[in-house]
Design a protein around this motif. Structure first.
Motif, PDB file in Angstrom:
ATOM      1  N   ASP A 212       0.823  -1.214   0.000  1.00 47.02           N
ATOM      2  CA  ASP A 212       0.000   0.000   0.000  1.00 47.02           C
ATOM      3  C   ASP A 212       0.856   1.263   0.000  1.00 47.02           C
ATOM      4  O   ASP A 212       0.508   2.265  -0.627  1.00 47.02           O
ATOM      5  N   HIS A 237      -7.105  -5.755   1.054  1.00 44.92           N
ATOM      6  CA  HIS A 237      -6.199  -5.712   2.205  1.00 44.92           C
ATOM      7  C   HIS A 237      -6.971  -5.414   3.482  1.00 44.92           C
ATOM      8  O   HIS A 237      -6.743  -6.038   4.526  1.00 44.92           O
ATOM      9  N   ARG A 238      -7.877  -4.457   3.403  1.00 48.19           N
ATOM     10  CA  ARG A 238      -8.661  -4.103   4.593  1.00 48.19           C
ATOM     11  C   ARG A 238      -9.568  -5.257   5.014  1.00 48.19           C
ATOM     12  O   ARG A 238      -9.731  -5.527   6.209  1.00 48.19           O
ATOM     13  N   ARG A 242      -9.328  -7.360   8.571  1.00 50.45           N
ATOM     14  CA  ARG A 242     -10.471  -7.497   9.479  1.00 50.45           C
ATOM     15  C   ARG A 242     -10.736  -8.967   9.791  1.00 50.45           C
ATOM     16  O   ARG A 242     -10.922  -9.345  10.954  1.00 50.45           O
TER      17      ARG A 242
END
Length: 301
Positions: A212, A237-238, A242
């Motif tokens: 990123d 990615h997020r 999570r």
């Protein structure tokens, strides 16, 4: 400020290819760099070590004191450490031994270095025995034999991540299948699973942060038409971050985890991560195939 004794040993070690004098003369010594559990600051300590079947063992003796040394608490929180032995310098996964394996390894350490037995006699706490496993990616399907391009490097990292995830899954199944799991204790498995899971999560977070922060912006400058692709990858990615939080939290307390709940969380993370890695390779490998790795040093003008 005068140089501390530890720092003087570290300086001498690095200046003389791992050889030092004084009380450590002729002994097996390594430098262990851990990351502070709370501070996040790297700290290096000189430690004696013992070899066992190709692995390196360090003992948390603290000279027989009543508490474990600080470096031991650090590696429990952040299992990926840096090891210097002689002229070698490598990353390792620090895994404390448990149960019968700990007893066997400690007995071996005492045979090689009887002083550990003296330290154990001074304290009621069992001295931790930590196995330092090399953290480099292993040879396997999909890993390039030689890393020459950035595409090779990306594939190497992905292969290592997939391999670590498989080991977490295999270790977890072995844990839940063991007779001690139902009673909340399975010596020799709990800490191994916990350490490997934490190491996997740390490596994945670092990999995604690097992409990123550096890789994606660099590629996007040359391929502006792929903006939507990088938006999707950043979003994945997020999502992975999570999802990975659930099994990571469960594994920290693996002895009280419900097997089916954990399996569901791990399956969800595995499915999401593997789909993400497959898509990333499909899109990025062709773009990186001609980028040399490691990058050339900048010219001095």
């Amino acid at each position: 400020m005068p140089t501390s004794f530890h720092q003087s040993v570290i300086d001498e070690f690095r200046a003389n290819e791992g050889k030092v004098g004084g009380p450590f003369a002729g002994g097996d010594l390594l430098l262990l760099t851990t990351t502070g559990a709370r501070s996040g600051i790297s700290r290096t300590v000189p430690l004696g070590y013992v070899r066992h079947e190709g692995a390196l063992l360090v003992v948390g003796s603290n000279l027989g004191g009543p508490r474990h040394p600080g470096w031991y608490h650090n590696l429990l929180a952040r299992p990926v450490v840096r090891v210097e032995v002689g002229t070698a310098d490598f990353e390792a996964l620090a895994v404390p031994a448990e149960g019968e394996r700990r007893e066997q390894l400690f007995a071996h350490a005492v045979r090689v270095a009887p002083g550990y037995g003296d330290y154990q006699a001074r304290t009621s706490r069992p001295l931790p025995v930590v196995v330092l496993e090399r953290a480099e990616p292993e040879e396997g399907e999909g890993r390039p034999r030689e890393v020459r391009t950035l595409a090779d490097k990306l594939l190497e990292v992905h292969t290592w991540l997939r391999g670590q995830l498989k080991q977490v899954r295999a270790g977890t199944e072995a844990y839940f299948a063991s007779p001690g799991a139902a009673a909340g204790a399975a010596p020799g498995l709990g800490l191994q699973i916990r350490q490997r899971c934490l190491a996997f999560c740390q490596a994945l977070e670092f990999h995604h942060a690097s992409e990123d922060g550096h890789l994606f912006p660099g590629i996007a400058r040359h391929h502006p038409h792929l903006g939507g692709v990088f938006d999707r990858l950043a979003g994945e990615h997020r999502t992975v971050a999570r999802i990975q939080g659930e099994p990571a939290a469960l594994l920290v307390r693996v002895t009280v985890t419900e097997p089916e709940r954990f399996r569901q969380e791990l399956d969800a993370m595995s499915t999401e991560l593997n789909a993400h890695l497959d898509y990333e390779e499909e899109v990025l490998l062709p773009l990186l195939a001609d980028v040399p790795w490691p990058p050339a040093a900048p010219r001095v003008t």
